[in-house]
Design an enzyme around this catalytic site. Structure first.
Site, PDB file in Angstrom:
ATOM      1  N   CYS A 154       0.815  -1.217   0.000  1.00 29.15           N
ATOM      2  CA  CYS A 154       0.000   0.000   0.000  1.00 29.15           C
ATOM      3  C   CYS A 154       0.850   1.270   0.000  1.00 29.15           C
ATOM      4  CB  CYS A 154      -0.944  -0.020   1.189  1.00 29.15           C
ATOM      5  SG  CYS A 154      -2.119  -1.371   1.057  1.00 29.15           S
ATOM      6  N   HIS A 179      -3.069   7.029   2.647  1.00 32.96           N
ATOM      7  CA  HIS A 179      -3.533   5.767   2.071  1.00 32.96           C
ATOM      8  C   HIS A 179      -4.879   5.401   2.695  1.00 32.96           C
ATOM      9  CE1 HIS A 179      -3.860   1.693   0.867  1.00 32.96           C
ATOM     10  NE2 HIS A 179      -3.623   1.216   2.073  1.00 32.96           N
ATOM     11  N   ASN A 205      -9.981  -0.052  -0.281  1.00 32.63           N
ATOM     12  CA  ASN A 205      -8.517   0.015  -0.311  1.00 32.63           C
ATOM     13  C   ASN A 205      -8.020  -0.479  -1.676  1.00 32.63           C
ATOM     14  OD1 ASN A 205      -5.775  -0.366  -0.024  1.00 32.63           O
ATOM     15  ND2 ASN A 205      -5.903  -1.508   1.890  1.00 32.63           N
TER      16      ASN A 205
HETATM   17  O1  UT7 Z   1      -3.590  -1.202   3.423  1.00 34.73           O
HETATM   18  C1  UT7 Z   1      -2.720  -1.841   4.297  1.00 34.73           C
HETATM   19  C2  UT7 Z   1      -3.278  -3.138   4.612  1.00 34.73           C
HETATM   20  N1  UT7 Z   1      -4.464  -3.291   5.352  1.00 34.73           N
HETATM   21  C3  UT7 Z   1      -4.858  -2.543   6.414  1.00 34.73           C
HETATM   22  O2  UT7 Z   1      -4.372  -1.499   6.739  1.00 34.73           O
HETATM   23  C4  UT7 Z   1      -6.005  -3.133   7.189  1.00 34.73           C
HETATM   24  C5  UT7 Z   1      -5.821  -2.908   8.669  1.00 34.73           C
HETATM   25  N2  UT7 Z   1      -6.807  -3.614   9.441  1.00 34.73           N
HETATM   26  C6  UT7 Z   1      -8.117  -3.254   9.478  1.00 34.73           C
HETATM   27  O3  UT7 Z   1      -8.530  -2.349   8.793  1.00 34.73           O
HETATM   28  C7  UT7 Z   1      -9.008  -3.994  10.428  1.00 34.73           C
HETATM   29  O4  UT7 Z   1      -8.239  -4.809  11.275  1.00 34.73           O
HETATM   30  C8  UT7 Z   1     -10.094  -4.853   9.727  1.00 34.73           C
HETATM   31  C9  UT7 Z   1     -11.090  -3.973   9.028  1.00 34.73           C
HETATM   32  C10 UT7 Z   1      -9.459  -5.812   8.732  1.00 34.73           C
HETATM   33  C11 UT7 Z   1     -10.843  -5.693  10.755  1.00 34.73           C
HETATM   34  O5  UT7 Z   1     -11.397  -4.835  11.728  1.00 34.73           O
HETATM   35  P1  UT7 Z   1     -11.151  -5.081  13.273  1.00 34.73           P
HETATM   36  O6  UT7 Z   1     -11.899  -4.060  13.977  1.00 34.73           O
HETATM   37  O7  UT7 Z   1      -9.681  -5.156  13.510  1.00 34.73           O
HETATM   38  O8  UT7 Z   1     -11.824  -6.475  13.488  1.00 34.73           O
HETATM   39  P2  UT7 Z   1     -11.223  -7.776  14.158  1.00 34.73           P
HETATM   40  O9  UT7 Z   1     -10.386  -8.524  13.196  1.00 34.73           O
HETATM   41  O10 UT7 Z   1     -10.644  -7.415  15.494  1.00 34.73           O
HETATM   42  O11 UT7 Z   1     -12.534  -8.605  14.440  1.00 34.73           O
HETATM   43  C12 UT7 Z   1     -13.516  -8.178  15.410  1.00 34.73           C
HETATM   44  C13 UT7 Z   1     -14.709  -9.089  15.292  1.00 34.73           C
HETATM   45  C14 UT7 Z   1     -14.359 -10.561  15.292  1.00 34.73           C
HETATM   46  O12 UT7 Z   1     -15.414 -11.258  15.937  1.00 34.73           O
HETATM   47  P3  UT7 Z   1     -15.276 -11.742  17.459  1.00 34.73           P
HETATM   48  O13 UT7 Z   1     -14.083 -12.621  17.502  1.00 34.73           O
HETATM   49  O14 UT7 Z   1     -15.084 -10.463  18.253  1.00 34.73           O
HETATM   50  O15 UT7 Z   1     -16.564 -12.428  17.706  1.00 34.73           O
HETATM   51  C15 UT7 Z   1     -14.353 -10.932  13.843  1.00 34.73           C
HETATM   52  O16 UT7 Z   1     -14.622 -12.287  13.619  1.00 34.73           O
HETATM   53  O17 UT7 Z   1     -15.363  -8.838  14.048  1.00 34.73           O
HETATM   54  C16 UT7 Z   1     -15.478 -10.068  13.313  1.00 34.73           C
HETATM   55  N3  UT7 Z   1     -15.341  -9.747  11.900  1.00 34.73           N
HETATM   56  C17 UT7 Z   1     -16.396  -9.411  11.156  1.00 34.73           C
HETATM   57  N4  UT7 Z   1     -17.701  -9.278  11.426  1.00 34.73           N
HETATM   58  C18 UT7 Z   1     -18.504  -8.909  10.426  1.00 34.73           C
HETATM   59  C19 UT7 Z   1     -14.229  -9.729  11.147  1.00 34.73           C
HETATM   60  N5  UT7 Z   1     -14.540  -9.359   9.886  1.00 34.73           N
HETATM   61  C20 UT7 Z   1     -15.867  -9.173   9.875  1.00 34.73           C
HETATM   62  C21 UT7 Z   1     -16.770  -8.804   8.865  1.00 34.73           C
HETATM   63  N6  UT7 Z   1     -18.076  -8.679   9.196  1.00 34.73           N
HETATM   64  N7  UT7 Z   1     -16.397  -8.549   7.592  1.00 34.73           N
END
Ligand code: UT7
Length: 347
Positions: free
Chosen positions: A131, A272, A302
């Site tokens: 990115c 970004h 993204n």
């Molecule tokens: O461009 C450079 C590369 N990428 C990035 O910069 C991405 C950086 N990371 C992020 O933007 C975030 O970490 C994400 C958007 C990918 C994920 O968001 P998060 O707030 O970090 O979620 P998480 O992985 O901590 O998950 C929280 C909860 C989990 O459920 P439990 O374990 O709390 O029950 C996940 O299973 O949200 C759940 N979850 C979802 N729920 C609904 C994960 N993805 C989803 C989804 N829809 N798409």
């Protein structure tokens, strides 16, 4: 310690010849027409429009059709650039393409773009920096202008993330989109600022958190690599998120401090677009008012190396970027890679 580092860097900058800086003189962007909304994704994976919007800021993203590659998006972006700023493409000395979704392992996307645009005599290469691809390509391209070896450099960021997205993995497929942008770099006039300064850093320990393991020399494509879904993006979102928030703030603060500036003196912050929360956390740390922070992640998601030129276009369209504005760019991506750039908008 940081103060000492800054002093060293500042000292080094003052020794460099500063008479010939690079400036951006034109911009063109392109996204494929097909739109995938959060509502569509609700039908594909276990997610909701509300979750995606609240956790990322994304409403929809554009996806390329089958058979449309990074070079195709790049070419469309260059065509838009030329339409807005007519010039003879034959004058392009160098093409630098930031991408992690090249059409193929080789030839480079730069070669394919050169061929598709029929630019007779130029050279170029791809930059793989996730990115941070556009920021890295921009600063690589600027070196050719600064050294006097080139007068026109095309810098392109183009990614077709959908080509390596597992649309059954809700942690990944909701974030990414496809898109491209191109800028033209030319020598700044004497006394004109153009691209003022940059900072960049790679930290390979981050490779384990965001990567595509299949298809390279370590895991050449085979039935097994396909069965194991190794040709898809693998991401530990939380780890990437934590690193991105910390690094983007650190780097931008250091670059501003090195140049004797504060966040309030920046006219336009173009980061970004990976997650709205990362952008806002950085802007808050820099005490930057909301109206100076460019956000278009809601429309495009993204797009990896495409996000920054796409956000430049949004800034222009919204009247938030005009000639003479002091612009701060920032990106963090797979690698880990990070990069930030300070420039004066020149047209
Ligand atoms: O461009 C450079 C590369 N990428 C990035 O910069 C991405 C950086 N990371 C992020 O933007 C975030 O970490 C994400 C958007 C990918 C994920 O968001 P998060 O707030 O970090 O979620 P998480 O992985 O901590 O998950 C929280 C909860 C989990 O459920 P439990 O374990 O709390 O029950 C996940 O299973 O949200 C759940 N979850 C979802 N729920 C609904 C994960 N993805 C989803 C989804 N829809 N798409």
């Amino acid at each position: 310690m940081i103060q000492n580092d800054c002093a060293v860097i500042l000292f080094r900058r003052t020794l460099l010849p500063t008479t010939r800086r690079a400036k951006i003189t034109a911009l063109g962007t392109y996204v494929p027409p097909r739109v995938l909304t959060n509502k569509h994704l609700e039908k594909m994976v276990d997610t909701t429009d509300q979750w995606i919007l609240e956790r990322t800021g994304i409403r929809e993203r554009h996806l390329a059709d089958k058979g449309v590659a990074a070079s195709d998006l790049a070419v469309e972006a260059v065509k838009k650039l030329v339409a807005s700023h007519p010039f003879d493409l034959q004058e392009v000395d160098v093409i630098v393409v930031g991408t992690v979704t090249p059409d193929m392992m080789y030839p480079s996307t730069a070669c394919l773009v050169q061929h598709k645009l029929s630019i007779a005599r130029t050279w170029g290469f791809d930059v793989s920096a996730g990115c941070s691809g556009f920021v890295y390509a921009l600063n690589a391209g600027a070196q050719f202008i600064e050294s006097g070896r080139a007068k026109k450099v095309l810098v392109i960021g183009a990614d077709v993330n959908s080509s390596m997205t597992d649309f059954t993995d809700r942690a990944v497929c909701i974030i990414f989109g496809d898109g491209a942008g191109a800028v033209l770099l030319e020598p700044a006039e004497e006394g004109e600022d153009g691209i003022i300064d940059y900072e960049a850093q790679i930290e390979g320990m981050g490779g384990q958190y965001l990567y595509m393991p299949g298809g390279g020399s370590l895991n050449p494509a085979s039935h097994e690599t396909v069965d194991k879904k190794m040709h898809y993006i693998h991401q530990d979102g939380q780890q990437v998120f934590k690193y991105a928030v910390k690094k983007m703030s650190e780097m931008t603060e250091r670059l501003l401090r090195k140049n004797g500036l504060t966040g309030q003196e920046v006219d336009c912050f173009i980061a970004h677009q990976a997650n709205m929360r990362i952008i806002k956390a950085t802007a808050d740390r820099l005490k930057m008012p909301t109206e100076k922070v460019i956000i278009n992640i809601d429309r495009y998601g993204n797009t990896t190396a495409g996000t920054i030129p796409l956000a430049m276009q949004t800034a222009i369209d919204e009247g938030k970027l005009k000639k003479g504005d002091l612009v701060l760019l920032a990106a963090v991506g797979a690698g880990f890679t990070s990069g930030t750039t300070l420039l004066r908008w020149a047209y």
